[in-house]
Design an enzyme around this catalytic site. Structure first.
Site, PDB file in Angstrom:
ATOM      1  CG  ASP A  17      -1.783   1.234   1.345  1.00  0.00           C
ATOM      2  OD1 ASP A  17      -2.414   1.596   0.331  1.00  0.00           O
ATOM      3  OD2 ASP A  17      -1.847   1.861   2.420  1.00  0.00           O
ATOM      4  CB  SER A  18       0.199   4.799  -0.597  1.00  0.00           C
ATOM      5  OG  SER A  18      -0.964   4.905   0.200  1.00  0.00           O
ATOM      6  CE1 TYR A  49       2.606   5.599  -3.339  1.00  0.00           C
ATOM      7  CE2 TYR A  49       1.443   3.726  -4.287  1.00  0.00           C
ATOM      8  CZ  TYR A  49       2.588   4.276  -3.740  1.00  0.00           C
ATOM      9  OH  TYR A  49       3.705   3.487  -3.608  1.00  0.00           O
ATOM     10  CB  CYS A  80      -3.024   0.550  -2.537  1.00  0.00           C
ATOM     11  SG  CYS A  80      -3.070   2.289  -2.979  1.00  0.00           S
ATOM     12  CB  THR A  82      -4.679   4.969  -5.266  1.00  0.00           C
ATOM     13  OG1 THR A  82      -5.572   5.539  -4.302  1.00  0.00           O
ATOM     14  CG2 THR A  82      -4.228   6.029  -6.233  1.00  0.00           C
ATOM     15  CD  GLU A 159      -0.318   7.017   6.014  1.00  0.00           C
ATOM     16  OE1 GLU A 159       0.784   7.031   6.583  1.00  0.00           O
ATOM     17  OE2 GLU A 159      -0.768   6.004   5.428  1.00  0.00           O
ATOM     18  CB  CYS A 191      -9.476   4.779   0.239  1.00  0.00           C
ATOM     19  SG  CYS A 191      -7.842   5.237   0.879  1.00  0.00           S
ATOM     20  CB  THR A 192      -6.669  -0.051   1.960  1.00  0.00           C
ATOM     21  OG1 THR A 192      -5.550   0.730   1.516  1.00  0.00           O
ATOM     22  CG2 THR A 192      -7.072  -1.019   0.880  1.00  0.00           C
ATOM     23  CG  HIS A 193      -5.163   5.145   4.253  1.00  0.00           C
ATOM     24  ND1 HIS A 193      -4.577   4.614   3.129  1.00  0.00           N
ATOM     25  CD2 HIS A 193      -4.148   5.666   4.994  1.00  0.00           C
ATOM     26  CE1 HIS A 193      -3.266   4.815   3.192  1.00  0.00           C
ATOM     27  NE2 HIS A 193      -2.978   5.448   4.310  1.00  0.00           N
TER      28      HIS A 193
HETATM   29  N1  DGL Z   1      -4.790   3.419   0.778  1.00  0.00           N
HETATM   30  C1  DGL Z   1      -4.771   3.786  -0.568  1.00  0.00           C
HETATM   31  C2  DGL Z   1      -6.020   3.475  -1.316  1.00  0.00           C
HETATM   32  O1  DGL Z   1      -6.613   2.463  -1.016  1.00  0.00           O
HETATM   33  C3  DGL Z   1      -4.038   5.006  -0.998  1.00  0.00           C
HETATM   34  C4  DGL Z   1      -4.266   6.275  -0.321  1.00  0.00           C
HETATM   35  C5  DGL Z   1      -3.301   7.305  -0.804  1.00  0.00           C
HETATM   36  O2  DGL Z   1      -2.097   7.033  -0.732  1.00  0.00           O
HETATM   37  O3  DGL Z   1      -3.741   8.353  -1.282  1.00  0.00           O
HETATM   38  O4  DGL Z   1      -6.415   4.163  -2.206  1.00  0.00           O
END
Ligand code: DGL
Length: 278
Positions: A17-18, A49, A80, A82, A159, A191-193
């Site tokens: 992931d990012s 990302y 991720c 993205t 983050e 988004c995995t965050h």
């Molecule tokens: N966690 C990521 C996603 O699922 C990327 C978030 C990011 O780096 O902008 O999109």
């Protein structure tokens, strides 16, 4: 231990992931297939990302795949959205091991959940701009309407560890107001965050809206794929701390603190690597 496809069953799975978001997928994989070894990479030097171009996200993802392959991984999970939206097609073309992303499993899960056919998808600017969820969901069910909303401030808030915070609340309220008005019954966390702020999101959209986290479906798809390819690791690895190894491109200590706060398993250490070398 080598199978017909030349891959080792006891080889690790690469997950990336990012940043810390992919840990939401990592923890689901460790829950569903506890015998597997995992190498996790978080690109903490270059997160986010979501505000970058497709070309940049693809170049970053290619570097990470090259890095993960130095561990002879048997498969890679792009944890991720993205990177799945921007780079998975390109990565698939150049790779001779199985690689899966989070978008297709997420789309399937959302289609299964909706009753009124109105699905909200939230994600980074890059993911929403790519229209990838709209494309996949419409392929699965043409009668569903998809409302995409980019939420660029969520990733920095996560983050920074502001998972339960009035600032996160206020921003979420603004981002989600329109989706609530449109009367969605399903909110796909694209988004995995975002599962890390799930309780905030859920409080704001209310209990008439079901939140969908693609991590569960992704881990399930991974498990089924490994089983079909005869690549599931049947022997308990018995490696203690070495079963899961963590690499980042910057600030390993910060990553370890964060990871330990969201995952029960004690992540003892993470190593910083210069990903630009790959
Ligand atoms: N966690 C990521 C996603 O699922 C990327 C978030 C990011 O780096 O902008 O999109």
């Amino acid at each position: 231990m080598e199978t017909d496809n030349g891959l080792q069953r006891n080889a690790p799975i690469g997950v990336f992931d990012s940043g810390v978001g992919g840990l939401t997928v990592f923890r689901e994989i460790m829950r569903q297939i506890p015998n597997e070894k995992i190498i996790y990479f978080g690109d903490t030097a270059r997160v986010p990302y979501g505000s970058k171009s497709r070309e940049t996200v693809t170049r970053y993802s290619e570097q990470i795949v090259r890095f993960l392959r130095t561990f002879h991984v048997k498969t890679i999970v792009v944890a991720c959205n993205t990177a799945s939206a921007c780079a998975l097609d390109t990565l698939e073309q150049d790779i001779d091991i199985p690689i899966i992303g989070v978008v297709k499993p997420g789309a399937r899960a959302a289609v299964d959940v909706t009753k009124n056919g109105r699905i909200g998808v939230i994600g980074t600017e890059a993911t929403i701009g790519s229209q990838i969820y709209t494309e996949y969901i419409s392929k699965l069910n043409r009668n569903v309407t998809i409302y995409g909303r980019a939420c660029p401030l969520f990733v920095p808030l996560v983050e920074e560890g502001l998972l339960e915070d009035p600032v996160t609340d206020e921003i979420a309220r603004r981002y989600l107001a329109e989706l609530i008005d449109i009367d969605i019954d399903t909110l796909l966390l694209g988004c995995t965050h975002y599962p890390l702020i799930r309780s905030t999101l859920s409080r704001i959209v209310g209990d008439r809206v079901t939140l969908v986290n693609p991590a569960y479906e992704t881990a399930l798809e991974l498990k089924n794929m490994l089983r079909e390819m005869d690549l599931l690791n049947e022997d308990p690895p018995g490696l203690g701390a070495n079963q899961y190894r963590f690499y980042v491109s910057d600030k390993a200590d910060k990553f370890v603190r964060f990871a330990n706060s969201i995952i029960k398993y004690g992540i003892l250490s993470a190593k910083a690597v210069n990903i630009e070398e790959y």
